[in-house]
Design an enzyme around this catalytic site. Structure first.
Site, PDB file in Angstrom:
ATOM      1  N   THR A 133      79.897  20.193  56.918  1.00  0.00           N
ATOM      2  CA  THR A 133      79.690  21.629  57.087  1.00  0.00           C
ATOM      3  C   THR A 133      80.969  22.420  56.807  1.00  0.00           C
ATOM      4  O   THR A 133      82.082  21.892  56.941  1.00  0.00           O
ATOM      5  CB  THR A 133      79.239  21.895  58.550  1.00  0.00           C
ATOM      6  OG1 THR A 133      79.272  23.292  58.808  1.00  0.00           O
ATOM      7  CG2 THR A 133      80.161  21.214  59.564  1.00  0.00           C
ATOM      8  N   ASP A 134      80.793  23.689  56.478  1.00  0.00           N
ATOM      9  CA  ASP A 134      81.967  24.566  56.303  1.00  0.00           C
ATOM     10  C   ASP A 134      82.615  24.916  57.651  1.00  0.00           C
ATOM     11  O   ASP A 134      83.740  25.420  57.697  1.00  0.00           O
ATOM     12  CB  ASP A 134      81.593  25.847  55.539  1.00  0.00           C
ATOM     13  CG  ASP A 134      80.542  26.703  56.232  1.00  0.00           C
ATOM     14  OD1 ASP A 134      79.999  26.288  57.284  1.00  0.00           O
ATOM     15  OD2 ASP A 134      80.249  27.801  55.714  1.00  0.00           O
ATOM     16  N   GLU A 135      81.896  24.626  58.764  1.00  0.00           N
ATOM     17  CA  GLU A 135      82.445  24.999  60.077  1.00  0.00           C
ATOM     18  C   GLU A 135      83.714  24.225  60.425  1.00  0.00           C
ATOM     19  O   GLU A 135      84.464  24.635  61.310  1.00  0.00           O
ATOM     20  CB  GLU A 135      81.394  24.806  61.178  1.00  0.00           C
ATOM     21  CG  GLU A 135      80.181  25.684  60.964  1.00  0.00           C
ATOM     22  CD  GLU A 135      79.372  25.946  62.220  1.00  0.00           C
ATOM     23  OE1 GLU A 135      79.840  25.630  63.319  1.00  0.00           O
ATOM     24  OE2 GLU A 135      78.270  26.489  62.085  1.00  0.00           O
ATOM     25  N   TYR A 158      80.663  21.189  68.268  1.00  0.00           N
ATOM     26  CA  TYR A 158      79.925  20.715  67.083  1.00  0.00           C
ATOM     27  C   TYR A 158      80.866  20.553  65.899  1.00  0.00           C
ATOM     28  O   TYR A 158      80.925  19.484  65.281  1.00  0.00           O
ATOM     29  CB  TYR A 158      78.793  21.703  66.737  1.00  0.00           C
ATOM     30  CG  TYR A 158      78.283  21.530  65.312  1.00  0.00           C
ATOM     31  CD1 TYR A 158      77.552  20.395  64.945  1.00  0.00           C
ATOM     32  CD2 TYR A 158      78.549  22.489  64.321  1.00  0.00           C
ATOM     33  CE1 TYR A 158      77.105  20.220  63.639  1.00  0.00           C
ATOM     34  CE2 TYR A 158      78.103  22.319  63.016  1.00  0.00           C
ATOM     35  CZ  TYR A 158      77.378  21.178  62.683  1.00  0.00           C
ATOM     36  OH  TYR A 158      76.943  21.007  61.377  1.00  0.00           O
ATOM     37  N   LYS A 162      82.115  17.215  63.785  1.00  0.00           N
ATOM     38  CA  LYS A 162      81.922  17.036  62.334  1.00  0.00           C
ATOM     39  C   LYS A 162      83.270  16.812  61.654  1.00  0.00           C
ATOM     40  O   LYS A 162      83.386  15.996  60.733  1.00  0.00           O
ATOM     41  CB  LYS A 162      81.209  18.253  61.727  1.00  0.00           C
ATOM     42  CG  LYS A 162      79.766  18.433  62.143  1.00  0.00           C
ATOM     43  CD  LYS A 162      78.837  17.302  61.717  1.00  0.00           C
ATOM     44  CE  LYS A 162      78.590  17.256  60.233  1.00  0.00           C
ATOM     45  NZ  LYS A 162      77.571  16.223  59.873  1.00  0.00           N
TER      46      LYS A 162
HETATM   47  P1  NAD Z   1      68.757  18.825  62.040  1.00  0.00           P
HETATM   48  O1  NAD Z   1      69.227  18.994  63.437  1.00  0.00           O
HETATM   49  O2  NAD Z   1      67.620  19.635  61.555  1.00  0.00           O
HETATM   50  O3  NAD Z   1      68.353  17.288  61.793  1.00  0.00           O
HETATM   51  C1  NAD Z   1      69.138  16.225  62.245  1.00  0.00           C
HETATM   52  C2  NAD Z   1      68.322  14.945  62.066  1.00  0.00           C
HETATM   53  O4  NAD Z   1      69.143  13.841  62.481  1.00  0.00           O
HETATM   54  C3  NAD Z   1      67.048  14.893  62.905  1.00  0.00           C
HETATM   55  O5  NAD Z   1      65.990  14.380  62.138  1.00  0.00           O
HETATM   56  C4  NAD Z   1      67.411  13.955  64.039  1.00  0.00           C
HETATM   57  O6  NAD Z   1      66.297  13.266  64.574  1.00  0.00           O
HETATM   58  C5  NAD Z   1      68.390  13.013  63.355  1.00  0.00           C
HETATM   59  N1  NAD Z   1      69.310  12.385  64.299  1.00  0.00           N
HETATM   60  C6  NAD Z   1      70.062  12.990  65.265  1.00  0.00           C
HETATM   61  N2  NAD Z   1      70.758  12.087  65.948  1.00  0.00           N
HETATM   62  C7  NAD Z   1      70.479  10.865  65.397  1.00  0.00           C
HETATM   63  C8  NAD Z   1      70.911   9.543  65.670  1.00  0.00           C
HETATM   64  N3  NAD Z   1      71.748   9.273  66.670  1.00  0.00           N
HETATM   65  N4  NAD Z   1      70.421   8.533  64.894  1.00  0.00           N
HETATM   66  C9  NAD Z   1      69.530   8.797  63.898  1.00  0.00           C
HETATM   67  N5  NAD Z   1      69.084  10.029  63.618  1.00  0.00           N
HETATM   68  C10 NAD Z   1      69.546  11.057  64.352  1.00  0.00           C
HETATM   69  O7  NAD Z   1      70.040  19.020  61.142  1.00  0.00           O
HETATM   70  P2  NAD Z   1      70.169  19.714  59.702  1.00  0.00           P
HETATM   71  O8  NAD Z   1      70.291  21.163  59.887  1.00  0.00           O
HETATM   72  O9  NAD Z   1      69.131  19.162  58.818  1.00  0.00           O
HETATM   73  O10 NAD Z   1      71.607  19.156  59.283  1.00  0.00           O
HETATM   74  C11 NAD Z   1      71.720  17.913  58.591  1.00  0.00           C
HETATM   75  C12 NAD Z   1      73.185  17.656  58.315  1.00  0.00           C
HETATM   76  O11 NAD Z   1      73.725  18.716  57.533  1.00  0.00           O
HETATM   77  C13 NAD Z   1      74.060  17.582  59.577  1.00  0.00           C
HETATM   78  O12 NAD Z   1      75.010  16.563  59.384  1.00  0.00           O
HETATM   79  C14 NAD Z   1      74.724  18.954  59.636  1.00  0.00           C
HETATM   80  O13 NAD Z   1      75.978  18.865  60.270  1.00  0.00           O
HETATM   81  C15 NAD Z   1      74.863  19.285  58.171  1.00  0.00           C
HETATM   82  N6  NAD Z   1      74.872  20.718  57.809  1.00  0.00           N
HETATM   83  C16 NAD Z   1      73.881  21.552  58.256  1.00  0.00           C
HETATM   84  C17 NAD Z   1      73.856  22.885  57.830  1.00  0.00           C
HETATM   85  C18 NAD Z   1      72.770  23.847  58.253  1.00  0.00           C
HETATM   86  O14 NAD Z   1      72.853  25.036  57.941  1.00  0.00           O
HETATM   87  N7  NAD Z   1      71.719  23.407  58.920  1.00  0.00           N
HETATM   88  C19 NAD Z   1      74.859  23.348  56.972  1.00  0.00           C
HETATM   89  C20 NAD Z   1      75.861  22.467  56.566  1.00  0.00           C
HETATM   90  C21 NAD Z   1      75.844  21.150  56.972  1.00  0.00           C
HETATM   91  O1  DAU Z   2      77.835  26.920  58.504  1.00  0.00           O
HETATM   92  C1  DAU Z   2      77.074  25.767  58.546  1.00  0.00           C
HETATM   93  C2  DAU Z   2      76.435  25.610  59.909  1.00  0.00           C
HETATM   94  O2  DAU Z   2      75.388  26.576  59.992  1.00  0.00           O
HETATM   95  C3  DAU Z   2      75.882  24.215  60.151  1.00  0.00           C
HETATM   96  O3  DAU Z   2      76.942  23.292  60.139  1.00  0.00           O
HETATM   97  C4  DAU Z   2      75.133  24.142  61.492  1.00  0.00           C
HETATM   98  O4  DAU Z   2      74.531  22.868  61.638  1.00  0.00           O
HETATM   99  C5  DAU Z   2      74.047  25.199  61.482  1.00  0.00           C
HETATM  100  O5  DAU Z   2      73.378  25.211  62.728  1.00  0.00           O
HETATM  101  C6  DAU Z   2      74.642  26.578  61.194  1.00  0.00           C
HETATM  102  O6  DAU Z   2      75.493  26.978  62.297  1.00  0.00           O
HETATM  103  P1  DAU Z   2      75.491  28.484  62.849  1.00  0.00           P
HETATM  104  O7  DAU Z   2      75.993  28.470  64.226  1.00  0.00           O
HETATM  105  O8  DAU Z   2      76.129  29.400  61.876  1.00  0.00           O
HETATM  106  O9  DAU Z   2      73.892  28.777  62.809  1.00  0.00           O
HETATM  107  P2  DAU Z   2      72.925  29.547  63.820  1.00  0.00           P
HETATM  108  O10 DAU Z   2      71.625  29.717  63.110  1.00  0.00           O
HETATM  109  O11 DAU Z   2      72.906  28.926  65.165  1.00  0.00           O
HETATM  110  O12 DAU Z   2      73.620  30.963  63.956  1.00  0.00           O
HETATM  111  C7  DAU Z   2      73.844  31.784  62.823  1.00  0.00           C
HETATM  112  C8  DAU Z   2      74.542  33.034  63.316  1.00  0.00           C
HETATM  113  O13 DAU Z   2      73.614  33.804  64.095  1.00  0.00           O
HETATM  114  C9  DAU Z   2      75.722  32.779  64.220  1.00  0.00           C
HETATM  115  O14 DAU Z   2      76.739  33.748  63.945  1.00  0.00           O
HETATM  116  C10 DAU Z   2      75.183  32.981  65.627  1.00  0.00           C
HETATM  117  C11 DAU Z   2      74.106  34.018  65.427  1.00  0.00           C
HETATM  118  N1  DAU Z   2      72.944  33.923  66.336  1.00  0.00           N
HETATM  119  C12 DAU Z   2      72.301  32.722  66.409  1.00  0.00           C
HETATM  120  C13 DAU Z   2      71.218  32.570  67.252  1.00  0.00           C
HETATM  121  C14 DAU Z   2      70.505  31.240  67.355  1.00  0.00           C
HETATM  122  C15 DAU Z   2      72.516  35.025  67.071  1.00  0.00           C
HETATM  123  O15 DAU Z   2      73.106  36.113  66.960  1.00  0.00           O
HETATM  124  N2  DAU Z   2      71.449  34.873  67.887  1.00  0.00           N
HETATM  125  C16 DAU Z   2      70.768  33.691  68.033  1.00  0.00           C
HETATM  126  O16 DAU Z   2      69.803  33.616  68.815  1.00  0.00           O
END
Ligand code: NAD
Ligand code: DAU
Length: 352
Positions: A133-135, A158, A162
């Site tokens: 992630t970019d975080e 988190y 990562k």
């Molecule tokens: P998600 O939470 O939707 O899915 C995570 C999946 O991993 C689920 O299917 C869960 O059951 C599985 N999992 C969790 N713990 C596990 C374990 N111990 N063993 C096996 N499986 C397990 O997550 P996502 O949003 O699809 O993110 C996927 C990846 O991409 C993560 O590594 C996250 O850090 C990264 N990422 C997410 C975003 C985003 O915007 N969602 C952006 C950048 C990077």
């Molecule tokens: O940048 C990549 C990341 O993006 C991934 O690594 C994470 O897995 C993914 O969950 C996401 O993280 P964020 O924290 O940015 O996503 P989230 O959807 O939780 O929140 C997006 C923005 O919205 C953040 O600034 C917090 C705000 N927010 C979120 C929720 C859930 C609110 O204002 N209200 C809310 O209820």
């Protein structure tokens, strides 16, 4: 012949990736290894569940034995590692699972993969692609972009977990010569996102007349990328990326959270037509602890070196996504009620 272990393939990004690559690559077998936490939903994968080059295996990356078993049963040649605890708010409430899965789980996978592939002369041909992630880069001020050289400054449990996993992956390349690659992506949006994240949560609340909790002043900026563009980028980097390198992935779509919420309210007012406007539901609430102000990705390396460009504009992508949630209310209801978790028992449990 490749047999790729895809960890976390039942989650949001993993399932979008598998739905894309399984039909496109019939000569590659994909083993979806997922322990089905609350975020894992096999209903996301019904279109490929009977494909001959796809198999689901329930397993946990926190268990070395389960990883060893899947490696030896399926003779795993490569790993694409999505599995993680992914929600920042949950990491503030309870960080332990983030440490166990994101750090220890990644370490377990690296160790088993190393041990398994070291037995072969083709050690360096086996790729370990880590999804990050970019975080990990922390937060930006008003200007600037995250590049692959930006120092790591993670701010939440988190992102710290990562970052730790990224460092482990890098170390396995430097120390053991493993063929690793890491991609760091910005915020994804699109179908099948768990309705705890900003876009599906706000859509669902607005459509059902519930408050829309905007953290702080709503001016925090996220850089949005359609999940299908991310899935294509991962497939490309997996196939063409250079061992030991990291690639940033982003769509150059910076938006303040409040802009996103307004857009969702407008969509709901137009298509759901509630009695009172969704805009009236906007509620500014206490800020998230350690809330990163702004993320923005410089994706020029993946564009220059591998020719990747996103296909979606934010405008087309968000419109399509909101229509998807509008027309998939049953998917949302099953997630919110917990019924989606019965899918495994009904369809796999009997055979397990
Ligand atoms: P998600 O939470 O939707 O899915 C995570 C999946 O991993 C689920 O299917 C869960 O059951 C599985 N999992 C969790 N713990 C596990 C374990 N111990 N063993 C096996 N499986 C397990 O997550 P996502 O949003 O699809 O993110 C996927 C990846 O991409 C993560 O590594 C996250 O850090 C990264 N990422 C997410 C975003 C985003 O915007 N969602 C952006 C950048 C990077
Ligand atoms: O940048 C990549 C990341 O993006 C991934 O690594 C994470 O897995 C993914 O969950 C996401 O993280 P964020 O924290 O940015 O996503 P989230 O959807 O939780 O929140 C997006 C923005 O919205 C953040 O600034 C917090 C705000 N927010 C979120 C929720 C859930 C609110 O204002 N209200 C809310 O209820």
């Amino acid at each position: 012949m490749k047999t790729i272990l895809v960890t976390g393939g039942a989650g949001f990004i993993g399932s979008n990736y598998l739905n894309l690559v399984v039909p496109q690559n019939p000569s590659i077998t994909y083993i979806n290894f997922d322990c089905l936490t609350y975020a894992g939903n096999l209903e996301n994968l019904t279109s490929i569940e009977n494909a001959p080059n796809y198999k689901f295996v329930k397993g946990n990356i926190c268990s070395v034995d389960e990883i060893k078993s899947v490696f030896s049963t399926y003779q795993i040649t490569d790993v694409v590692h999505f599995a993680a605890e992914s929600h920042v708010d949950r990491s503030i409430l309870g960080p332990r699972a983030f440490i166990e899965t994101n750090i220890n789980g990644t370490f377990n996978l690296l160790e088993v993969a190393k041990e398994f592939w070291q037995k072969e002369s083709s050690f360096s041909e086996h790729r370990f692609h880590h999804i990050s992630t970019d975080e990990v880069y922390g937060t930006l001020g008003e200007t600037g972009l995250f590049t692959e050289e930006t120092p790591y400054t993670p701010n939440s449990p988190y992102s710290a977990s990562k970052a730790a996993s990224d460092h482990l992956v890098r170390a396995y390349h430097e120390t053991f010569g493993m063929n690793v690659i890491t991609t760091n992506c910005s915020n994804n949006y699109g179908p099948y996102q768990f309705p705890e994240k900003l876009i599906p949560l706000m859509f669902q609340n607005a459509a059902t007349g519930k408050a829309l909790p905007v953290y702080g002043d709503g001016k925090n900026v996220r850089d949005w990328l359609h999940v299908k563009d991310h899935a294509e980028a991962i497939d490309l980097v997996f196939k063409k990326g250079k061992s030991g390198e990291t690639y940033n992935i982003g769509g150059h779509n910076e938006k303040q959270n409040i802009e996103i919420v307004h857009l969702i309210c407008k969509f709901v007012d137009t298509h759901v037509k509630p009695k009172t406007s969704a805009f009236d539901l906007i509620t500014f609430v206490e800020d998230r602890l350690g809330h990163d102000k702004r993320y923005a990705i410089d994706a020029s390396k993946i564009q220059r070196d591998l020719g990747w460009v996103p296909k979606y504009t934010f405008e087309t992508g968000i419109e399509e996504t909101l229509h998807w949630y509008l027309t998939h209310s049953e998917w949302i209801s099953r997630v919110l009620s917990g019924d989606y978790q019965e899918y495994y028992t009904m369809n796999y449990g009997k055979r397990a």
